[in-house]
Design an enzyme around this catalytic site. Structure first.
Site, PDB file in Angstrom:
ATOM      1  N   ASP A  72       0.817  -1.214   0.000  1.00 34.72           N
ATOM      2  CA  ASP A  72       0.000   0.000   0.000  1.00 34.72           C
ATOM      3  C   ASP A  72       0.850   1.262   0.000  1.00 34.72           C
ATOM      4  O   ASP A  72       0.447   2.292  -0.543  1.00 34.72           O
ATOM      5  CB  ASP A  72      -0.933  -0.002   1.217  1.00 34.72           C
ATOM      6  N   GLY A  73       2.045   1.216   0.616  1.00 34.50           N
ATOM      7  CA  GLY A  73       2.908   2.388   0.624  1.00 34.50           C
ATOM      8  C   GLY A  73       3.331   2.795  -0.771  1.00 34.50           C
ATOM      9  O   GLY A  73       3.345   3.993  -1.115  1.00 34.50           O
ATOM     10  N   ASP A 176      -2.968  12.284  22.866  1.00 34.30           N
ATOM     11  CA  ASP A 176      -1.696  12.179  22.150  1.00 34.30           C
ATOM     12  C   ASP A 176      -1.812  12.654  20.716  1.00 34.30           C
ATOM     13  O   ASP A 176      -0.801  12.769  20.022  1.00 34.30           O
ATOM     14  CB  ASP A 176      -1.214  10.723  22.143  1.00 34.30           C
ATOM     15  N   THR A 187      -9.112   1.543   7.165  1.00 37.72           N
ATOM     16  CA  THR A 187      -8.519   0.231   7.434  1.00 37.72           C
ATOM     17  C   THR A 187      -7.020   0.345   7.681  1.00 37.72           C
ATOM     18  O   THR A 187      -6.311  -0.672   7.669  1.00 37.72           O
ATOM     19  CB  THR A 187      -8.768  -0.724   6.250  1.00 37.72           C
ATOM     20  N   ALA A 188      -6.530   1.572   7.918  1.00 36.96           N
ATOM     21  CA  ALA A 188      -5.100   1.788   8.158  1.00 36.96           C
ATOM     22  C   ALA A 188      -4.889   2.246   9.602  1.00 36.96           C
ATOM     23  O   ALA A 188      -5.355   1.604  10.534  1.00 36.96           O
ATOM     24  CB  ALA A 188      -4.548   2.792   7.138  1.00 36.96           C
ATOM     25  N   TYR A 189      -4.219   3.373   9.795  1.00 39.77           N
ATOM     26  CA  TYR A 189      -3.891   3.878  11.130  1.00 39.77           C
ATOM     27  C   TYR A 189      -5.146   4.061  11.976  1.00 39.77           C
ATOM     28  O   TYR A 189      -5.177   3.739  13.167  1.00 39.77           O
ATOM     29  CB  TYR A 189      -3.134   5.192  10.964  1.00 39.77           C
ATOM     30  N   LEU A 191      -7.883   2.407  12.004  1.00 36.37           N
ATOM     31  CA  LEU A 191      -8.377   1.133  12.528  1.00 36.37           C
ATOM     32  C   LEU A 191      -7.592   0.702  13.756  1.00 36.37           C
ATOM     33  O   LEU A 191      -8.161   0.241  14.745  1.00 36.37           O
ATOM     34  CB  LEU A 191      -8.294   0.065  11.431  1.00 36.37           C
ATOM     35  N   SER A 192      -6.263   0.865  13.712  1.00 35.69           N
ATOM     36  CA  SER A 192      -5.440   0.460  14.850  1.00 35.69           C
ATOM     37  C   SER A 192      -5.679   1.343  16.068  1.00 35.69           C
ATOM     38  O   SER A 192      -5.394   0.942  17.199  1.00 35.69           O
ATOM     39  CB  SER A 192      -3.955   0.503  14.469  1.00 35.69           C
TER      40      SER A 192
END
Length: 300
Positions: A72-73, A176, A187-189, A191-192
């Site tokens: 993906d990057g 933060d 579905t990337a950052y 999601l986490s």
């Protein structure tokens, strides 16, 4: 059904010799039927002294289609150089997860051949544009496919973020940081960090706080036509970090404002026929269980 693609660009994962075999198969196939241009960094893995190559930035100007080889990057890098030229992208997955890249190396060249003959599904996905404003001047500007994230930077303390939506106050939160994500980035950052999964067809954005001091600060979904304004409320000077996907804008001051809104052009993504977002979720997120047999009306 045939397409009008004449010149196809190849963008491989930078500085990764592991892409050499896939690049060779892809290049040899495309060279038989199309004009092929390879990004300069990937050209070193092509065993052809006559290979036509250019900088990554020039691919969008010179090609009708760009194929990204990596994860993906790599795909995100391809988006940045094609979106302003309305050039579609196909992704070949050499990464570990890959929500944006559809074709595996084992499916070359058969699946790609069908797509280049016009058997594909085209999808348009929105990007974000972030501007950092200092003393009423734009000092930095970037686009993002997945998300714009504001982080505390070189400080043990939380930052206090003030958020306005269309110039209407939403909230002030100590945390933060904050993620502003597109449906693609859900579905990337995001999601986490505990954000929801958004279907790519939704005209929406999600704001996800990072480790908020008050647990009642929860993710919120808004319309993607909204303009988001981020400012800071601190008693002492600190620095913040803004990231647009993998691009960093460091040393943002508490006196700065960050304006985030939908970019004026979407990116065009081509998927193989039968593309199924829910199937991708089941596969990539390792959701257990298949389709229940008792609900499968196709079985006798």
């Amino acid at each position: 059904m045939h397409t009008s693609f004449k010149t196809i660009g190849i963008l491989g994962k930078p500085s990764d010799p592991g892409i050499a075999t896939t690049l060779a198969v892809l290049y040899d196939y495309l060279k038989q039927h199309y004009n092929v241009i390879v990004s300069a960094e990937s050209a070193e893995y092509i065993d052809d002294k006559s290979v036509d190559f250019c900088t990554i930035e020039q691919l969008g100007q010179r090609c009708d289609l760009v194929i990204a080889v990596g994860g993906d990057g790599t795909f995100l890098s391809a988006v940045r150089v094609t979106v302003d030229y309305d050039v579609p992208i196909i992704g070949i997955n050499l990464g570990r997860l890959g929500f944006l890249v559809d074709i595996s190396p084992s499916e070359l060249p058969d699946k790609l051949h069908r797509m280049l003959q016009g058997h594909f599904v085209e999808e348009k996905r929105s990007l974000l544009q972030a501007k950092v404003i200092r003393d009423n001047q734009v000092i930095n500007e970037e686009t993002a496919v997945n998300e714009v994230a504001i982080h505390r930077w070189v400080t043990p303390s939380m930052i206090e973020i003030v958020t306005k939506i269309n110039n209407v106050f939403l909230n002030s939160q100590r945390s933060d940081g904050l993620i502003i994500s597109t449906p693609t980035g859900s579905t990337a950052y995001s999601l986490s960090a505990g954000g929801p999964i958004l279907h790519p067809s939704l005209n929406a954005l999600v704001l996800v706080p990072l480790n908020p001091h008050t647990l009642s600060n929860r993710p919120i979904v808004i319309d993607d036509s909204a303009e988001i304004e981020i400012s800071f409320c601190q008693t002492k000077q600190i620095n913040a970090l803004v990231t647009c996907d993998h691009i960093e804008i460091p040393d943002v001051l508490i006196s700065d404002k960050i304006i985030i809104k939908k970019y004026h052009k979407p990116v065009r993504i081509l998927h193989p026929e039968g593309h199924d977002f829910f199937q991708i979720l089941r596969t990539k997120l390792n959701w257990s269980g298949g389709y229940p047999k008792e609900l499968d009306v196709s079985q006798p």
